[in-house]
Scaffold this active site. Structure first.
Site, PDB file in Angstrom:
ATOM      1  N   GLY A   1       0.870  -4.978   1.008  1.00 20.00           N
ATOM      2  CA  GLY A   1      -0.565  -5.199   0.136  1.00 20.00           C
ATOM      3  C   GLY A   1      -0.247  -5.822  -1.098  1.00 20.00           C
ATOM      4  O   GLY A   1      -1.066  -6.369  -1.656  1.00 20.00           O
TER       5      GLY A   1
ATOM      6  N   GLU B   1      -0.345  -9.533  -0.523  1.00 16.94           N
ATOM      7  CA  GLU B   1      -1.833  -9.661  -0.414  1.00 16.94           C
ATOM      8  C   GLU B   1      -2.825  -9.758  -1.499  1.00 16.94           C
ATOM      9  O   GLU B   1      -3.513 -10.359  -1.787  1.00 16.94           O
ATOM     10  CB  GLU B   1      -2.473  -8.683   0.881  1.00 16.94           C
ATOM     11  CG  GLU B   1      -1.692  -8.689   2.290  1.00 16.94           C
ATOM     12  CD  GLU B   1      -2.025  -7.513   3.164  1.00 16.94           C
ATOM     13  OE1 GLU B   1      -1.742  -6.437   2.822  1.00 16.94           O
ATOM     14  OE2 GLU B   1      -2.425  -7.603   4.162  1.00 16.94           O
TER      15      GLU B   1
ATOM     16  N   ALA C   1       0.941  -0.977  -0.006  1.00 19.05           N
ATOM     17  CA  ALA C   1      -0.108   0.197  -0.050  1.00 19.05           C
ATOM     18  C   ALA C   1       0.905   1.192  -0.055  1.00 19.05           C
ATOM     19  O   ALA C   1       1.963   1.281   0.319  1.00 19.05           O
ATOM     20  CB  ALA C   1      -1.084   0.042   1.227  1.00 19.05           C
TER      21      ALA C   1
ATOM     22  N   GLU D   1       4.903  -5.174   7.272  1.00 17.84           N
ATOM     23  CA  GLU D   1       3.989  -3.910   7.742  1.00 17.84           C
ATOM     24  C   GLU D   1       4.491  -3.842   9.147  1.00 17.84           C
ATOM     25  O   GLU D   1       4.729  -2.620   9.769  1.00 17.84           O
ATOM     26  CB  GLU D   1       2.657  -4.077   7.881  1.00 17.84           C
ATOM     27  CG  GLU D   1       1.979  -4.383   6.603  1.00 17.84           C
ATOM     28  CD  GLU D   1       1.986  -5.352   5.564  1.00 17.84           C
ATOM     29  OE1 GLU D   1       3.018  -6.507   6.041  1.00 17.84           O
ATOM     30  OE2 GLU D   1       0.986  -5.479   4.778  1.00 17.84           O
TER      31      GLU D   1
HETATM   32  N1  CAA Z   1       4.680   3.104  -1.001  1.00 15.18           N
HETATM   33  C1  CAA Z   1       5.042   4.412  -1.304  1.00 15.18           C
HETATM   34  N2  CAA Z   1       6.153   4.426  -1.994  1.00 15.18           N
HETATM   35  C2  CAA Z   1       6.990   3.243  -2.069  1.00 15.18           C
HETATM   36  C3  CAA Z   1       6.700   2.206  -1.625  1.00 15.18           C
HETATM   37  C4  CAA Z   1       5.397   1.950  -0.669  1.00 15.18           C
HETATM   38  N3  CAA Z   1       5.007   0.756  -0.461  1.00 15.18           N
HETATM   39  N4  CAA Z   1       7.433   1.315  -1.654  1.00 15.18           N
HETATM   40  C5  CAA Z   1       8.334   1.710  -2.560  1.00 15.18           C
HETATM   41  N5  CAA Z   1       8.134   3.362  -2.853  1.00 15.18           N
HETATM   42  C6  CAA Z   1       8.689   4.355  -3.637  1.00 15.18           C
HETATM   43  C7  CAA Z   1       9.906   4.546  -2.687  1.00 15.18           C
HETATM   44  O1  CAA Z   1       9.819   5.746  -1.739  1.00 15.18           O
HETATM   45  C8  CAA Z   1      10.934   5.251  -3.681  1.00 15.18           C
HETATM   46  O2  CAA Z   1      10.489   6.684  -4.108  1.00 15.18           O
HETATM   47  P1  CAA Z   1      11.547   7.745  -4.515  1.00 15.18           P
HETATM   48  O3  CAA Z   1      12.334   7.209  -5.687  1.00 15.18           O
HETATM   49  O4  CAA Z   1      10.450   8.880  -4.788  1.00 15.18           O
HETATM   50  O5  CAA Z   1      12.064   7.955  -3.147  1.00 15.18           O
HETATM   51  C9  CAA Z   1      10.729   4.263  -4.887  1.00 15.18           C
HETATM   52  O6  CAA Z   1       9.370   3.743  -4.696  1.00 15.18           O
HETATM   53  C10 CAA Z   1      11.578   3.271  -4.988  1.00 15.18           C
HETATM   54  O7  CAA Z   1      12.015   2.761  -3.760  1.00 15.18           O
HETATM   55  P2  CAA Z   1      13.461   2.391  -3.223  1.00 15.18           P
HETATM   56  O8  CAA Z   1      14.338   3.535  -3.337  1.00 15.18           O
HETATM   57  O9  CAA Z   1      12.959   2.263  -1.676  1.00 15.18           O
HETATM   58  O10 CAA Z   1      13.696   1.154  -3.815  1.00 15.18           O
HETATM   59  P3  CAA Z   1      14.809   0.087  -3.208  1.00 15.18           P
HETATM   60  O11 CAA Z   1      15.151  -0.810  -4.461  1.00 15.18           O
HETATM   61  O12 CAA Z   1      15.965   0.551  -2.565  1.00 15.18           O
HETATM   62  O13 CAA Z   1      14.038  -0.859  -2.083  1.00 15.18           O
HETATM   63  C11 CAA Z   1      11.810  -1.956  -1.510  1.00 15.18           C
HETATM   64  C12 CAA Z   1      12.899  -1.664  -2.688  1.00 15.18           C
HETATM   65  C13 CAA Z   1      12.675  -2.961  -0.559  1.00 15.18           C
HETATM   66  C14 CAA Z   1      10.682  -2.626  -1.913  1.00 15.18           C
HETATM   67  C15 CAA Z   1      11.525  -0.620  -0.695  1.00 15.18           C
HETATM   68  O14 CAA Z   1      11.105   0.147  -1.381  1.00 15.18           O
HETATM   69  C16 CAA Z   1      10.593  -0.877   0.622  1.00 15.18           C
HETATM   70  O15 CAA Z   1      11.052  -1.344   1.485  1.00 15.18           O
HETATM   71  N6  CAA Z   1       9.193  -0.653   0.098  1.00 15.18           N
HETATM   72  C17 CAA Z   1       8.344  -0.535   1.247  1.00 15.18           C
HETATM   73  C18 CAA Z   1       8.006  -1.929   1.507  1.00 15.18           C
HETATM   74  C19 CAA Z   1       6.566  -1.925   2.389  1.00 15.18           C
HETATM   75  O16 CAA Z   1       6.758  -1.527   3.677  1.00 15.18           O
HETATM   76  N7  CAA Z   1       5.198  -2.323   1.833  1.00 15.18           N
HETATM   77  C20 CAA Z   1       4.232  -2.277   3.023  1.00 15.18           C
HETATM   78  C21 CAA Z   1       3.319  -1.348   2.943  1.00 15.18           C
HETATM   79  S1  CAA Z   1       2.342  -1.210   4.117  1.00 15.18           S
HETATM   80  C22 CAA Z   1       0.938  -2.186   3.375  1.00 15.18           C
HETATM   81  O17 CAA Z   1       0.929  -2.493   2.384  1.00 15.18           O
HETATM   82  C23 CAA Z   1      -0.422  -2.200   4.334  1.00 15.18           C
HETATM   83  C24 CAA Z   1      -1.225  -3.283   3.809  1.00 15.18           C
HETATM   84  O18 CAA Z   1      -1.132  -4.315   4.260  1.00 15.18           O
HETATM   85  C25 CAA Z   1      -2.552  -2.880   2.990  1.00 15.18           C
END
Ligand code: CAA
Length: 258
Positions: free
Chosen positions: A109, A112, A65, A132
């Site tokens: 998400g 999921e 998400a 999360e």
């Molecule tokens: N939401 C919003 N933006 C996201 C995102 C997310 N879930 N995941 C990645 N992005 C964005 C980053 O902010 C980044 O944007 P900018 O270039 O503007 O800074 C871009 O995507 C590229 O990401 P990274 O620079 O972080 O890329 P990376 O290769 O270094 O890492 C990753 C990749 C490990 C997937 C890392 O991006 C990450 O950990 N993302 C978050 C994953 C996460 O925590 N997901 C769970 C979300 S909560 C949820 O989903 C709730 C639910 O159950 C419904």
């Protein structure tokens, strides 16, 4: 229909939906999920479509998400407005099979969403996780419910409590994905599977999906009874007559979805 966050195309009887927010690794926001719901519903209603593929990019199926969109929400925002996941279960109402073709990250998400599909075909680059907990929250779209059913309680606890990722090989061993394919063959292989499904009798395909999904909602006895009634009802279709006749005549069947 013009979409901003997804790309939709058809290949013969297969509908393909690609998540398309590459700069945010396909992070899922309300707009994207509304568009996804519309595209899925349209394919479901289209008599020329027999199977649907949901995919992302090489780097990410979806990284979860949209954290930026939800970071400042209050409890009242998310509870009263049912933000974030309000429109997510729409995919469960789709009656045709939906295959998730996953390369790269399927996190939070994203994992999921893949699990809401009927099965997952993974590229060898796929990585699954429910991180999360690292954000101070918990999975909110079925992660704590569908993951243990898919991979066992032990692995689901491990994944959701540590937030670690599972690679494609571990996901296949655990039963989360049906098969692993080379990354550059992901769409080709998934299309073969989808085209095979779309060549079957659509009403019978829908009965298989309905019956397997009931396995997660019913006792074994009730589920077997439900299956038996559906099995009986296939004998009222022309496609069952055609399928068995074609076998006897040693020729391929020509199903007409009747
Ligand atoms: N939401 C919003 N933006 C996201 C995102 C997310 N879930 N995941 C990645 N992005 C964005 C980053 O902010 C980044 O944007 P900018 O270039 O503007 O800074 C871009 O995507 C590229 O990401 P990274 O620079 O972080 O890329 P990376 O290769 O270094 O890492 C990753 C990749 C490990 C997937 C890392 O991006 C990450 O950990 N993302 C978050 C994953 C996460 O925590 N997901 C769970 C979300 S909560 C949820 O989903 C709730 C639910 O159950 C419904």
């Amino acid at each position: 229909m013009n979409y901003e966050n997804i790309v939709v195309e058809t290949r013969e009887k297969v509908g393909i939906i690609q998540l398309n927010r590459p700069k945010a690794l396909n992070a899922l926001n309300d707009k994207l999920m509304d568009e996804l719901g519309t595209a899925l519903t349209d394919f479901d209603a289209d008599e020329d479509i027999g199977c649907i593929i949901l995919t992302g990019s090489e780097k990410a199926f979806a990284a979860g998400a949209d954290i930026g969109a939800m970071a400042n929400y209050t409890f009242m925002d998310v509870y009263k407005g049912e933000y974030i996941t309000r429109n997510w279960e729409q995919i469960r109402r789709i009656r045709k099979p939906v295959i998730a073709a996953v390369a790269g990250y399927a996190l939070g998400g994203g994992c999921e969403l893949a699990m809401m599909c009927d099965f997952i075909i993974a590229a060898e680059t796929a990585k699954f996780g429910q991180p999360e907990i690292k954000l101070g929250t918990i999975p909110g779209a079925g992660g704590t419910q569908r993951l243990p059913r898919a991979v066992s309680k032990a692995k689901a606890m491990d994944m959701c409590l540590t937030g670690r990722m599972m690679d494609a090989a571990e996901a296949e061993r655990a039963g989360l994905v049906s098969r692993i394919v080379p990354a550059d063959k992901l769409m080709e292989e998934t299309l073969v599977a989808a085209t095979t499904i779309a060549s079957m009798s659509l009403p019978v395909v829908m009965m298989v999906k309905e019956s397997i999904n009931r396995a997660y909602e019913m006792t074994l006895n009730d589920g077997v009874q439900f299956e038996r009634r559906l099995f009986h009802s296939t004998f009222a279709t022309e496609d069952q007559k055609e399928g068995m006749k074609a076998f006897m005549e040693k020729r391929p069947p020509a199903f007409r979805n009747l």
